[in-house]
Design a protein around this motif. Structure first.
Motif, PDB file in Angstrom:
ATOM      1  N   ALA A   4       0.727  -1.279   0.094  1.00 42.46           N
ATOM      2  CA  ALA A   4      -0.027  -0.079  -0.056  1.00 42.46           C
ATOM      3  C   ALA A   4       0.844   1.358   0.118  1.00 42.46           C
ATOM      4  CB  ALA A   4      -1.059  -0.092   1.197  1.00 42.46           C
ATOM      5  N   GLU A   5       2.020   1.017   0.743  1.00 45.52           N
ATOM      6  CA  GLU A   5       2.965   2.191   0.821  1.00 45.52           C
ATOM      7  C   GLU A   5       3.556   2.524  -0.639  1.00 45.52           C
ATOM      8  OE1 GLU A   5       7.069   3.355   3.149  1.00 45.52           O
ATOM      9  OE2 GLU A   5       5.394   2.398   4.142  1.00 45.52           O
ATOM     10  N   THR A   6       3.799   1.460  -1.206  1.00 45.76           N
ATOM     11  CA  THR A   6       4.488   1.496  -2.633  1.00 45.76           C
ATOM     12  C   THR A   6       3.428   2.224  -3.593  1.00 45.76           C
ATOM     13  OG1 THR A   6       5.491  -0.640  -2.443  1.00 45.76           O
ATOM     14  CG2 THR A   6       5.209   0.187  -4.643  1.00 45.76           C
TER      15      THR A   6
ATOM     16  N   MET B  54      -1.168   4.800  -0.614  1.00 50.67           N
ATOM     17  CA  MET B  54      -2.645   4.666  -0.377  1.00 50.67           C
ATOM     18  C   MET B  54      -2.463   4.128   1.126  1.00 50.67           C
ATOM     19  SD  MET B  54      -4.348   2.848  -3.567  1.00 50.67           S
ATOM     20  CE  MET B  54      -4.851   3.779  -4.965  1.00 50.67           C
ATOM     21  N   SER B  55      -3.599   4.211   1.658  1.00 54.14           N
ATOM     22  CA  SER B  55      -3.660   3.413   3.152  1.00 54.14           C
ATOM     23  C   SER B  55      -3.827   2.049   2.634  1.00 54.14           C
ATOM     24  CB  SER B  55      -4.805   4.148   3.857  1.00 54.14           C
ATOM     25  OG  SER B  55      -6.358   3.947   3.048  1.00 54.14           O
ATOM     26  N   ALA B  56      -3.873   1.081   3.475  1.00 53.07           N
ATOM     27  CA  ALA B  56      -3.968  -0.279   3.422  1.00 53.07           C
ATOM     28  C   ALA B  56      -5.407  -0.610   2.744  1.00 53.07           C
ATOM     29  CB  ALA B  56      -3.484  -0.885   4.614  1.00 53.07           C
ATOM     30  N   SER B  57      -6.344   0.039   3.909  1.00 55.80           N
ATOM     31  CA  SER B  57      -7.594  -0.240   3.394  1.00 55.80           C
ATOM     32  C   SER B  57      -7.911   0.033   1.913  1.00 55.80           C
ATOM     33  CB  SER B  57      -8.712   0.332   4.396  1.00 55.80           C
ATOM     34  OG  SER B  57      -8.622   1.560   4.607  1.00 55.80           O
TER      35      SER B  57
ATOM     36  N   LYS C 116      -8.535  -4.766  -5.463  1.00 58.80           N
ATOM     37  CA  LYS C 116      -9.527  -5.893  -5.695  1.00 58.80           C
ATOM     38  C   LYS C 116     -10.454  -5.382  -6.873  1.00 58.80           C
ATOM     39  CE  LYS C 116     -12.191  -9.388  -3.437  1.00 58.80           C
ATOM     40  NZ  LYS C 116     -12.328 -10.138  -2.056  1.00 58.80           N
ATOM     41  N   SER C 117     -10.883  -4.258  -6.831  1.00 59.37           N
ATOM     42  CA  SER C 117     -11.918  -3.854  -7.780  1.00 59.37           C
ATOM     43  C   SER C 117     -10.970  -3.808  -9.069  1.00 59.37           C
ATOM     44  CB  SER C 117     -12.300  -2.420  -7.428  1.00 59.37           C
ATOM     45  OG  SER C 117     -11.281  -1.379  -7.957  1.00 59.37           O
ATOM     46  N   ILE C 118      -9.851  -3.630  -9.324  1.00 57.47           N
ATOM     47  CA  ILE C 118      -9.049  -3.581 -10.640  1.00 57.47           C
ATOM     48  C   ILE C 118      -8.671  -5.228 -10.960  1.00 57.47           C
ATOM     49  CG2 ILE C 118      -6.934  -3.234 -11.642  1.00 57.47           C
ATOM     50  CD1 ILE C 118      -7.012  -0.546  -9.929  1.00 57.47           C
ATOM     51  N   THR C 119      -8.339  -5.941  -9.991  1.00 59.09           N
ATOM     52  CA  THR C 119      -7.853  -7.444 -10.339  1.00 59.09           C
ATOM     53  C   THR C 119      -8.938  -8.439  -9.994  1.00 59.09           C
ATOM     54  OG1 THR C 119      -6.654  -7.676  -8.224  1.00 59.09           O
ATOM     55  CG2 THR C 119      -5.268  -6.638  -9.836  1.00 59.09           C
ATOM     56  N   ALA C 120     -10.021  -8.233  -9.333  1.00 63.78           N
ATOM     57  CA  ALA C 120     -10.778  -9.136  -8.799  1.00 63.78           C
ATOM     58  C   ALA C 120     -10.384 -10.157  -7.948  1.00 63.78           C
ATOM     59  CB  ALA C 120     -11.622  -9.764 -10.067  1.00 63.78           C
ATOM     60  N   MET C 121      -9.301  -9.677  -7.254  1.00 59.29           N
ATOM     61  CA  MET C 121      -8.652 -10.492  -6.181  1.00 59.29           C
ATOM     62  C   MET C 121      -8.039  -9.744  -5.055  1.00 59.29           C
ATOM     63  SD  MET C 121      -5.829 -12.737  -8.382  1.00 59.29           S
ATOM     64  CE  MET C 121      -7.106 -12.961  -9.826  1.00 59.29           C
ATOM     65  N   SER C 122      -7.719 -10.483  -3.957  1.00 58.46           N
ATOM     66  CA  SER C 122      -6.983  -9.635  -3.024  1.00 58.46           C
ATOM     67  C   SER C 122      -5.393  -9.659  -3.653  1.00 58.46           C
ATOM     68  CB  SER C 122      -7.229 -10.290  -1.473  1.00 58.46           C
ATOM     69  OG  SER C 122      -6.537 -11.409  -1.479  1.00 58.46           O
ATOM     70  N   PRO C 123      -4.456  -8.705  -2.775  1.00 61.39           N
ATOM     71  CA  PRO C 123      -3.194  -8.883  -3.372  1.00 61.39           C
ATOM     72  C   PRO C 123      -2.390 -10.083  -2.797  1.00 61.39           C
ATOM     73  CG  PRO C 123      -3.627  -6.916  -2.201  1.00 61.39           C
ATOM     74  CD  PRO C 123      -4.901  -7.635  -2.030  1.00 61.39           C
ATOM     75  N   LEU C 124      -2.852 -10.743  -1.827  1.00 61.84           N
ATOM     76  CA  LEU C 124      -2.384 -12.103  -1.445  1.00 61.84           C
ATOM     77  C   LEU C 124      -2.830 -13.298  -2.378  1.00 61.84           C
ATOM     78  CD1 LEU C 124      -0.761 -13.705   0.669  1.00 61.84           C
ATOM     79  CD2 LEU C 124      -2.815 -14.003   2.085  1.00 61.84           C
ATOM     80  N   GLN C 125      -4.009 -13.017  -2.940  1.00 65.47           N
ATOM     81  CA  GLN C 125      -4.437 -13.932  -3.947  1.00 65.47           C
ATOM     82  C   GLN C 125      -3.691 -13.887  -5.470  1.00 65.47           C
ATOM     83  OE1 GLN C 125      -8.582 -12.917  -3.596  1.00 65.47           O
ATOM     84  NE2 GLN C 125      -9.267 -14.619  -2.892  1.00 65.47           N
ATOM     85  N   TYR C 126      -3.400 -12.609  -5.508  1.00 65.80           N
ATOM     86  CA  TYR C 126      -2.811 -12.226  -6.890  1.00 65.80           C
ATOM     87  C   TYR C 126      -1.423 -12.895  -6.628  1.00 65.80           C
ATOM     88  CZ  TYR C 126      -1.604  -9.476 -10.871  1.00 65.80           C
ATOM     89  OH  TYR C 126      -1.187  -9.120 -11.952  1.00 65.80           O
ATOM     90  N   GLN C 127      -0.560 -12.600  -5.640  1.00 66.02           N
ATOM     91  CA  GLN C 127       0.438 -13.239  -5.453  1.00 66.02           C
ATOM     92  C   GLN C 127       0.432 -14.738  -5.489  1.00 66.02           C
ATOM     93  OE1 GLN C 127       2.282 -13.364  -1.658  1.00 66.02           O
ATOM     94  NE2 GLN C 127       4.529 -12.698  -2.367  1.00 66.02           N
ATOM     95  N   LYS C 128      -0.414 -15.128  -4.866  1.00 65.04           N
ATOM     96  CA  LYS C 128      -0.473 -16.916  -4.938  1.00 65.04           C
ATOM     97  C   LYS C 128      -0.467 -17.204  -6.458  1.00 65.04           C
ATOM     98  CE  LYS C 128      -3.117 -18.353  -1.670  1.00 65.04           C
ATOM     99  NZ  LYS C 128      -4.203 -18.558  -0.822  1.00 65.04           N
ATOM    100  N   GLN C 129      -1.575 -16.441  -7.180  1.00 61.63           N
ATOM    101  CA  GLN C 129      -1.592 -16.911  -8.402  1.00 61.63           C
ATOM    102  C   GLN C 129      -0.426 -16.850  -9.318  1.00 61.63           C
ATOM    103  OE1 GLN C 129      -4.814 -15.545 -11.224  1.00 61.63           O
ATOM    104  NE2 GLN C 129      -5.524 -17.039 -10.013  1.00 61.63           N
ATOM    105  N   LEU C 130       0.196 -15.816  -9.145  1.00 61.31           N
ATOM    106  CA  LEU C 130       1.597 -15.588  -9.858  1.00 61.31           C
ATOM    107  C   LEU C 130       2.734 -16.664  -9.500  1.00 61.31           C
ATOM    108  CD1 LEU C 130       2.265 -11.716  -9.187  1.00 61.31           C
ATOM    109  CD2 LEU C 130       1.760 -12.887 -11.389  1.00 61.31           C
ATOM    110  N   ARG C 131       2.722 -17.046  -8.265  1.00 63.16           N
ATOM    111  CA  ARG C 131       3.537 -17.903  -7.628  1.00 63.16           C
ATOM    112  C   ARG C 131       3.155 -19.376  -8.223  1.00 63.16           C
ATOM    113  NH1 ARG C 131       4.269 -17.313  -1.082  1.00 63.16           N
ATOM    114  NH2 ARG C 131       5.753 -15.625  -1.372  1.00 63.16           N
TER     115      ARG C 131
END
Length: 180
Positions: free
Chosen positions: A91-93, A96-99, A106-121
């Motif tokens: 969020a700092e990158t 923005m605030s974390a929330s 989520k509105s842009i990717t349709a997933m949370s940052p953690l879900q996005y990272q998991k999918q990349l992995r």
């Protein structure tokens, strides 16, 4: 207020269709294209900005829009998907605030940052295994998992089969289907 969805669809106006067709016709006239293409491109942009999606087009063009800030965070994730994810740092990158970051991400990717990272992995591990560069356990460690069993559970959840069975199935497919 919830952020607007990142993608949406609108009807194409006859004017936009006409400009796009004229642009395509220039492919047959390279000499005309040198002069007319920039004018038609400008017209297409004008039509897009005036249309239903004009606000979204303007947001894409703005240097420090929410979309651009989330895009910076996505770029960081793509480069550093192996790293432990701290949403506060991401969020700092994005500045923005974390929330707010979580909501916009989520509105842009349709997933949370953690879900996005998991999918990349998982996608990278699948690629490594498919190329024969790694077995499932090695691939799991290479992409940032500390537990091969957790990796296998998440892999199966995403792709529908355990890693070895999925890779075997993919290798048995005709090459034209795998590349698609």
């Amino acid at each position: 207020m919830a952020p607007a969805p990142a993608l949406s669809v609108s009807a194409v106006t006859p004017e936009l269709t006409d400009a796009a067709i004229r642009m395509l016709r220039l492919l047959d006239s390279p000499e005309d294209a040198k002069v007319l293409a920039p004018l038609i491109e400008r017209e297409i942009l004008f039509r897009l900005l005036q249309g239903e999606q004009g606000a979204k087009v303007r947001e894409i063009a703005m240097a420090d829009s929410r979309l651009q800030r989330v895009s910076r965070a996505i770029g960081w994730l793509k480069t550093n998907y192996r790293e432990t994810l701290r949403v506060d740092d991401l969020a700092e990158t994005a500045g923005m605030s974390a929330s707010a970051f979580h909501s916009h991400f989520k509105s842009i990717t349709a997933m949370s940052p953690l879900q996005y990272q998991k999918q990349l992995r998982l996608q990278e591990a699948r690629r490594l295994m498919l190329l024969g560069m790694r077995d499932a356990a090695s691939a799991s460690y290479d992409v940032g998992y500390s537990s091969p069993s957790q990796f296998s559970r998440e892999y199966r959840r995403l792709f529908g089969l355990p890693p070895s069975q999925d890779i075997e199935r993919l290798r048995d497919l005709p090459q034209s289907l795998v590349a698609a």
